[in-house]
Design a protein around this motif. Structure first.
Motif, PDB file in Angstrom:
ATOM      1  N   ALA A 182       2.771   2.535  -5.419  1.00 24.21           N
ATOM      2  CA  ALA A 182       1.854   1.259  -5.251  1.00 24.21           C
ATOM      3  C   ALA A 182       0.929   1.151  -6.318  1.00 24.21           C
ATOM      4  CB  ALA A 182       1.447   1.171  -3.865  1.00 24.21           C
ATOM      5  N   ALA A 183       0.088   2.280  -6.653  1.00 26.38           N
ATOM      6  CA  ALA A 183      -0.857   2.239  -7.565  1.00 26.38           C
ATOM      7  C   ALA A 183      -0.396   2.113  -8.995  1.00 26.38           C
ATOM      8  CB  ALA A 183      -1.716   3.555  -7.612  1.00 26.38           C
ATOM      9  N   THR A 197       0.991  -6.241  -7.281  1.00 25.33           N
ATOM     10  CA  THR A 197       1.495  -5.654  -6.350  1.00 25.33           C
ATOM     11  C   THR A 197       2.988  -5.829  -6.416  1.00 25.33           C
ATOM     12  OG1 THR A 197       1.694  -7.032  -4.606  1.00 25.33           O
ATOM     13  CG2 THR A 197      -0.517  -5.743  -4.840  1.00 25.33           C
ATOM     14  N   ASP A 224       3.907  -8.709  -4.294  1.00 29.83           N
ATOM     15  CA  ASP A 224       3.558 -10.058  -4.942  1.00 29.83           C
ATOM     16  C   ASP A 224       4.619 -10.313  -6.222  1.00 29.83           C
ATOM     17  OD1 ASP A 224       1.420 -10.687  -3.532  1.00 29.83           O
ATOM     18  OD2 ASP A 224      -0.140  -9.796  -5.098  1.00 29.83           O
ATOM     19  N   LEU A 238       7.800  -0.672   0.979  1.00 29.55           N
ATOM     20  CA  LEU A 238       7.243   0.269  -0.081  1.00 29.55           C
ATOM     21  C   LEU A 238       7.673   1.329   0.098  1.00 29.55           C
ATOM     22  CD1 LEU A 238       5.090  -0.190  -1.983  1.00 29.55           C
ATOM     23  CD2 LEU A 238       3.463   0.477  -0.432  1.00 29.55           C
ATOM     24  N   ARG A 240       0.984  -1.585  -9.677  1.00 30.76           N
ATOM     25  CA  ARG A 240      -0.188  -2.403  -9.727  1.00 30.76           C
ATOM     26  C   ARG A 240      -0.826  -2.278 -11.152  1.00 30.76           C
ATOM     27  NH1 ARG A 240      -3.697  -5.096  -5.794  1.00 30.76           N
ATOM     28  NH2 ARG A 240      -4.992  -6.244  -7.327  1.00 30.76           N
TER      29      ARG A 240
END
Length: 280
Positions: free
Chosen positions: A204-205, A214, A217, A189, A208
């Motif tokens: 990350a936020a 994510t 994913d 990440l 998504r």
């Protein structure tokens, strides 16, 4: 950087025109194991789906069904409906995140796509002709229309989420491009966030929120989509595992089976023409 190029490198795009001209009445059940692209030139068209409310299109529009979706077309004689239709194959039954970005169906008026006007004019002209090579010309024009549609959807934010929206984001597109280019890397990440010029938490936020899943994913789906392409080309599981970032064939098979509900060999058998099932 061509943000769409990795999809065309991994998934083969092909179209086949199957209807053009005036239309009235009810079509046969359209249930090919492929996507559909309908271009309504004029009139009014109703799209009926099993167990869903009919969709009425009453302005010249593109209707794109990116995944196999049983449906029928309805038009009355009074409406003077004219359309051109094609089946579309672009990674059907495979984890193609590009087609997964689109709702089912995706309807957009032609006047919202001015950049497609010259190509659509060619499509309409060719469909009303009887020139030699007409079928091939229409098939290739439909493929070009689809490329232009992907481009417009990305540039004009015509979809609400998915990788197309992510690619239109200058920061996220850098991380997505890195994953596309090197799926074999064990991306962290922190690395992806650094490429995007963001903090880890913010990246990350934001990923998504925009893409809908994510980063990891998405990476898994991309790796498995690449694996599916390599399987169809006859590559060994050992070679595929190395190419998409898994330590060995067993690790790849475990993730593949968990995500798709069947082993790579079973998927390959079922993906042969006439047996493809949609997994997007």
């Amino acid at each position: 950087m061509d943000r769409l190029a990795p999809f065309f490198e991994q998934f083969t795009l092909s179209a086949r025109m199957f209807y053009s001209g005036a239309f009235c009445g009810i079509s046969p059940n359209l249930d090919e194991q492929a996507g559909y692209l309908h271009v309504l030139k004029e009139g009014r068209l109703t799209i009926a789906h099993p167990n869903a409310r009919p969709i009425v299109v009453d302005t010249p529009s593109i209707v794109f069904l990116p995944r196999p979706h049983e449906h029928r077309l309805h038009a009355s004689e009074e409406e003077r409906t004219e359309l051109i239709c094609a089946t579309v194959e672009f990674g059907t039954g495979m984890l193609n995140p590009l087609t997964a970005s689109f709702p089912e169906p995706f309807v957009v008026p032609l006047d919202a796509l001015p950049e497609l006007a010259p190509t659509l004019e060619l499509l309409f002209s060719e469909s009303s002709s009887d020139y030699p090579g007409r079928q091939t010309a229409l098939d290739r024009l439909f493929e070009y229309v689809l490329v232009l549609l992907f481009r417009s959807a990305m540039n004009a934010h015509l979809v609400d989420s998915g990788v197309l929206l992510g690619l239109s984001d200058d920061r996220l597109s850098k991380a997505i491009g890195a994953m596309h280019k090197q799926p074999e890397i064990s991306w962290s990440l922190e690395q992806l966030a650094q490429i995007s010029g963001m903090s880890r938490a913010r990246f990350a936020a934001h990923f998504r929120k925009v893409v809908g899943i994510t980063p990891f994913d998405y990476l898994t789906n991309w790796r498995l989509g690449v694996a599916q392409t390599m399987l169809r080309k006859g590559s060994s599981l050992k070679l595929i595992a190395t190419a998409v970032g898994y330590t060995n064939a067993t690790a790849l098979t475990r993730v593949f089976t968990r995500r798709l509900g069947m082993s790579p060999s079973d998927w390959l058998t079922r993906s042969k023409p006439g047996t493809v099932k949609n997994q997007s």
